[in-house]
Scaffold this active site. Structure first.
Site, PDB file in Angstrom:
ATOM      1  N   CYS A 198      43.770  44.396  43.748  1.00 51.60           N
ATOM      2  CA  CYS A 198      44.565  43.945  42.617  1.00 51.60           C
ATOM      3  C   CYS A 198      45.761  43.163  43.125  1.00 51.60           C
ATOM      4  O   CYS A 198      46.416  43.580  44.064  1.00 51.60           O
ATOM      5  CB  CYS A 198      45.031  45.150  41.799  1.00 51.60           C
ATOM      6  SG  CYS A 198      46.018  44.688  40.374  1.00 51.60           S
ATOM      7  N   HIS A 247      38.392  44.890  34.810  1.00 49.87           N
ATOM      8  CA  HIS A 247      39.635  45.074  35.568  1.00 49.87           C
ATOM      9  C   HIS A 247      40.815  44.417  34.839  1.00 49.87           C
ATOM     10  O   HIS A 247      41.875  45.025  34.675  1.00 49.87           O
ATOM     11  CB  HIS A 247      39.452  44.486  36.975  1.00 49.87           C
ATOM     12  CG  HIS A 247      40.665  44.603  37.848  1.00 49.87           C
ATOM     13  ND1 HIS A 247      40.720  45.431  38.950  1.00 49.87           N
ATOM     14  CD2 HIS A 247      41.876  43.992  37.780  1.00 49.87           C
ATOM     15  CE1 HIS A 247      41.918  45.325  39.512  1.00 49.87           C
ATOM     16  NE2 HIS A 247      42.633  44.454  38.838  1.00 49.87           N
ATOM     17  N   GLU A 248      40.610  43.185  34.370  1.00 47.45           N
ATOM     18  CA  GLU A 248      41.710  42.458  33.709  1.00 47.45           C
ATOM     19  C   GLU A 248      42.018  43.047  32.346  1.00 47.45           C
ATOM     20  O   GLU A 248      43.177  43.157  31.957  1.00 47.45           O
ATOM     21  CB  GLU A 248      41.376  40.964  33.584  1.00 47.45           C
ATOM     22  CG  GLU A 248      41.164  40.228  34.899  1.00 47.45           C
ATOM     23  CD  GLU A 248      42.285  40.450  35.906  1.00 47.45           C
ATOM     24  OE1 GLU A 248      43.458  40.625  35.488  1.00 47.45           O
ATOM     25  OE2 GLU A 248      42.010  40.465  37.114  1.00 47.45           O
ATOM     26  N   HIS A 262      44.290  45.879  32.503  1.00 51.79           N
ATOM     27  CA  HIS A 262      45.711  45.500  32.625  1.00 51.79           C
ATOM     28  C   HIS A 262      46.345  45.348  31.245  1.00 51.79           C
ATOM     29  O   HIS A 262      47.495  45.723  31.042  1.00 51.79           O
ATOM     30  CB  HIS A 262      45.867  44.179  33.385  1.00 51.79           C
ATOM     31  CG  HIS A 262      45.852  44.312  34.881  1.00 51.79           C
ATOM     32  ND1 HIS A 262      46.766  45.077  35.572  1.00 51.79           N
ATOM     33  CD2 HIS A 262      45.053  43.765  35.819  1.00 51.79           C
ATOM     34  CE1 HIS A 262      46.522  44.990  36.878  1.00 51.79           C
ATOM     35  NE2 HIS A 262      45.471  44.206  37.052  1.00 51.79           N
TER      36      HIS A 262
HETATM   37 ZN   LIG Z   1      44.635  43.780  38.878  1.00 47.14          ZN
END
Ligand SMILES: [Zn+2]
Length: 178
Positions: free
Chosen positions: A94, A136-137, A140
């Site tokens: 990340c 993953h994004e 966030h």
């Molecule tokens: Zn990340």
């Protein structure tokens, strides 16, 4: 980075400029994805461009490579509607957590609804590495980091480093992947 990103409307100030700045930041950091909360904006927006992945990785199939080389998108007000299949392991890093890479288990197929940069709505299904980058994004924008998804044993192993990052003792240099 722990806050949830709020949905935005098409009149969000300087949206086009923001998106282009985010791509620039991501490319400079050699990332393949970047979410607004990573740059201190708590809005539901992330970008991906997986073409560097397609160039780098010689273990993937030609079909996957071709798919990834064209996978450049802006996701606004995204919702993951469905995640399917048997969880698989992928080594994630990340931009916001420098120096740490861990295997993370996630489902392989996702269906996501979102607006593109012109606020045109889409609902699409992705699989493989494309799905992985989106998951993953998307996390966030929900205030979730990939280290939240690793085993408690691995968490203990990297606890000090994570604490240092949270306390601002380590500044992300944006040189990792997602
Ligand atoms: Zn990340």
């Amino acid at each position: 980075m722990r806050n949830k990103g709020k949905d935005i409307s098409s009149d969000y100030p300087n949206l086009k400029q923001l998106i282009s700045d985010m791509f620039e930041t991501m490319y400079a950091a050699k990332g393949v994805g970047l979410a607004a909360p990573q740059i201190g904006l708590n809005i539901n927006l992330f970008i991906v461009d997986a073409s560097p992945f397609a160039e780098d990785d010689d273990t993937m199939s030609d079909a996957e490579r071709e798919k990834l080389s064209a996978f450049k998108k802006v996701f606004i007000n995204a919702r993951i509607e469905r995640e399917e299949g048997d969880e698989w392991k992928f080594n994630e890093g990340c931009l916001s957590i420098p120096g740490i890479r861990e295997d993370v288990m996630r489902k392989p197929i996702i269906t996501i609804s979102y607006m593109d940069e012109n606020f045109v709505p889409h609902t699409e299904t992705f699989d493989g590495i494309a799905a992985r980058i989106i998951q993953h994004e998307y996390d966030h924008t929900q205030g979730i980091l990939f280290v939240d998804k690793i085993s408690s044993f691995r968490k203990k192993m990297i606890a000090k480093k994570l604490k240092d990052i949270e306390n601002g003792l380590i500044t992300p240099k944006y040189k990792f992947k997602l």
